[in-house]
Design a protein around this motif. Structure first.
Motif, short mmCIF file in Angstrom:
data_model
loop_
_atom_site.label_atom_id
_atom_site.label_comp_id
_atom_site.label_asym_id
_atom_site.label_seq_id
_atom_site.Cartn_x
_atom_site.Cartn_y
_atom_site.Cartn_z
N ARG A 266 -63.92 17.28 -17.58
CA ARG A 266 -62.85 16.31 -17.85
C ARG A 266 -61.62 17.00 -18.44
O ARG A 266 -60.48 16.63 -18.12
CB ARG A 266 -63.36 15.21 -18.78
N GLY A 270 -58.03 17.00 -16.71
CA GLY A 270 -56.84 16.57 -17.43
C GLY A 270 -55.70 17.57 -17.29
O GLY A 270 -54.55 17.19 -17.06
N GLU A 280 -50.33 10.18 -17.68
CA GLU A 280 -51.25 9.16 -18.19
C GLU A 280 -52.68 9.47 -17.77
O GLU A 280 -53.62 9.30 -18.56
CB GLU A 280 -50.84 7.76 -17.70
N LYS A 281 -52.85 9.91 -16.53
CA LYS A 281 -54.19 10.32 -16.08
C LYS A 281 -54.68 11.53 -16.90
O LYS A 281 -55.86 11.60 -17.26
CB LYS A 281 -54.18 10.68 -14.59
N LYS A 283 -53.82 12.30 -19.97
CA LYS A 283 -54.16 11.82 -21.31
C LYS A 283 -55.54 11.18 -21.32
O LYS A 283 -56.37 11.43 -22.22
CB LYS A 283 -53.11 10.82 -21.78
N SER A 284 -55.83 10.35 -20.32
CA SER A 284 -57.12 9.66 -20.25
C SER A 284 -58.28 10.65 -20.18
O SER A 284 -59.28 10.52 -20.89
CB SER A 284 -57.15 8.73 -19.04
N GLU A 285 -58.15 11.68 -19.32
CA GLU A 285 -59.23 12.66 -19.17
C GLU A 285 -59.42 13.49 -20.44
O GLU A 285 -60.55 13.76 -20.86
CB GLU A 285 -58.96 13.58 -17.98
N LEU A 287 -58.70 12.63 -23.52
CA LEU A 287 -59.32 11.78 -24.55
C LEU A 287 -60.81 11.63 -24.30
O LEU A 287 -61.62 11.63 -25.25
CB LEU A 287 -58.64 10.41 -24.58
N GLN A 288 -61.20 11.51 -23.02
CA GLN A 288 -62.64 11.41 -22.71
C GLN A 288 -63.36 12.72 -23.03
O GLN A 288 -64.51 12.71 -23.46
CB GLN A 288 -62.82 11.05 -21.23
#
Length: 382
Positions: A266, A270, A280-281, A283-285, A287-288
């Motif tokens: 991940r 990211g 945004e994608k 950031k999401s990865e 954070l995961q």
């Protein structure tokens, strides 16, 4: 922000206190390598990163056979068609690029005629030592003390499986691979040892189920992760973030069971989204990734760069601060921290630039960023 961009991390730690960004060196920097000279030429008519269509022109279908290798293919040349007198296997990824090769000598290749390789092997420390049952070894007992020896260059790794060290070395297998795939090409993998114990067209030694490594993670996940690394870090040609994004997503979808592997997949996805401008994608990865493995400085640094690119300098600053708290000699995060502090705390920015400069002194790969940091220190002090 200033003209010199904040730097994310594409690879793992490259040297003490320094992590290369994805727009820096195309591949992580290895530590000093052991000797790799050889007078035994196995990759004589091809080279890693060659395309399958070019390989096929030299080896028509009447000479080799092909089978699936995960999402790629393995092309096999039997002993009777082999110029190296080995069972040759060439492994191509799903883009048709040669990422690894394996040469198997079922009866062993006496290295007495190869003094350069013998000297190289004598200077290498075995990474694995074990007893191997190989019934076809010529003029030797079937149970032999064997050693796995490793060398290479900046982007590739060569591994030799040898018996009879040091007095009478005999080569059983040799593998060559670009570094992201090295885990998949160790001759100590059980499926490769089985090629010695049960060679094509011959009687093998006793099968020992306890010998050899086997992956706990799905092969497809490991293969796709390696494919992503090779594309992201430009091991064969230019960086290809489209291939990297596809590979990391497939690696995740295949089902890593270990959270460290999943977190790193991940993380790398990211960084890939960030390179493609999809913040945004990214950031999401990231954070995961942190949810799986909190407090990893590289991921914190990368998330910090994404937050700044999304316009949230305060969040980025907090992440850079946390990264250098966890790893005080993290040069890249200190550089990023200095950039963010320039407009709000010039004295702190100078301090961070100077710390960065001290940490990377003598590292040639940082020359452009060093020059920029020196210019910014000079300007901020005026």
């Amino acid at each position: 922000m200033n003209s010199f961009p904040l730097r994310p991390l594409a690879g793992l730690v490259a040297s003490v206190g320094l992590v290369m960004g994805c727009s820096g060196s195309p591949a992580p920097i290895k530590p000093p390598l052991p000797p790799s000279k050889t007078d035994l030429i196995l990759l004589a008519s091809t080279a890693l990163c060659e395309r399958k269509v070019d390989f096929a022109r030299k080896y028509p279908a009447t000479v080799h056979s092909t089978k699936n290798w995960g999402s790629g293919h393995e092309l096999m040349i039997p002993l009777e068609n082999s110029a190296s007198h080995a069972e040759e296997s060439y492994f191509f990824d799903q883009e048709g690029v040669l990422v690894g090769a394996l040469f198997t000598f079922p009866t062993g290749l006496d290295l007495k005629p190869y003094p350069v390789l013998r000297r190289t092997l004598s200077q290498l420390k075995p990474s694995v030592e074990f007893y191997l049952n190989v019934a076809q070894l010529e003029t030797r007992t079937s149970m032999e003390s064997s050693a796995l020896l490793e060398t290479g260059d900046e982007k590739t790794t060569t591994q030799y499986l040898v018996t009879g060290l040091p007095e009478h070395p005999v080569l059983l297998q040799a593998s060559f691979t670009i570094d992201p795939y090295v885990r998949l090409f160790s001759p100590y993998r059980r499926e490769f040892l089985d090629r010695l114990r049960n060679p094509t067209g011959g009687e093998g030694g006793q099968k020992m189920e306890s010998q050899g490594t086997e992956d706990k993670e799905p092969f497809s996940s490991l293969q796709q992760f390696a494919r992503g690394q090779a594309a992201q870090l430009a091991y064969c040609g230019d960086k290809n973030y489209d291939v990297a994004a596809d590979a990391y997503q497939k690696a995740i979808a295949s089902g890593f069971t270990n959270k460290v592997w999943l977190a790193e997949a991940r993380h790398k996805l990211g960084v890939t989204w960030q390179a493609k401008g999809q913040f945004e994608k990214a950031k999401s990865e990231l954070l995961q990734s942190l949810a799986l493995r909190p407090n990893i400085p590289e991921v914190l640094n990368n998330l910090g760069t994404v937050q700044v690119q999304l316009g949230d300098k305060a969040a980025g600053l907090s992440l850079f601060e946390k990264a250098v708290t966890l790893r005080p000699n993290y040069a890249l995060a200190r550089f990023n921290l200095a950039e963010v502090y320039e407009t709000t705390n010039p004295k702190r920015a100078i301090s961070e630039y100077e710390t960065y400069l001290a940490l990377v002194e003598g590292i040639t790969e940082e020359e452009s960023r060093v020059a920029y940091a020196k210019d910014r220190v000079k300007a901020l002090k005026q």
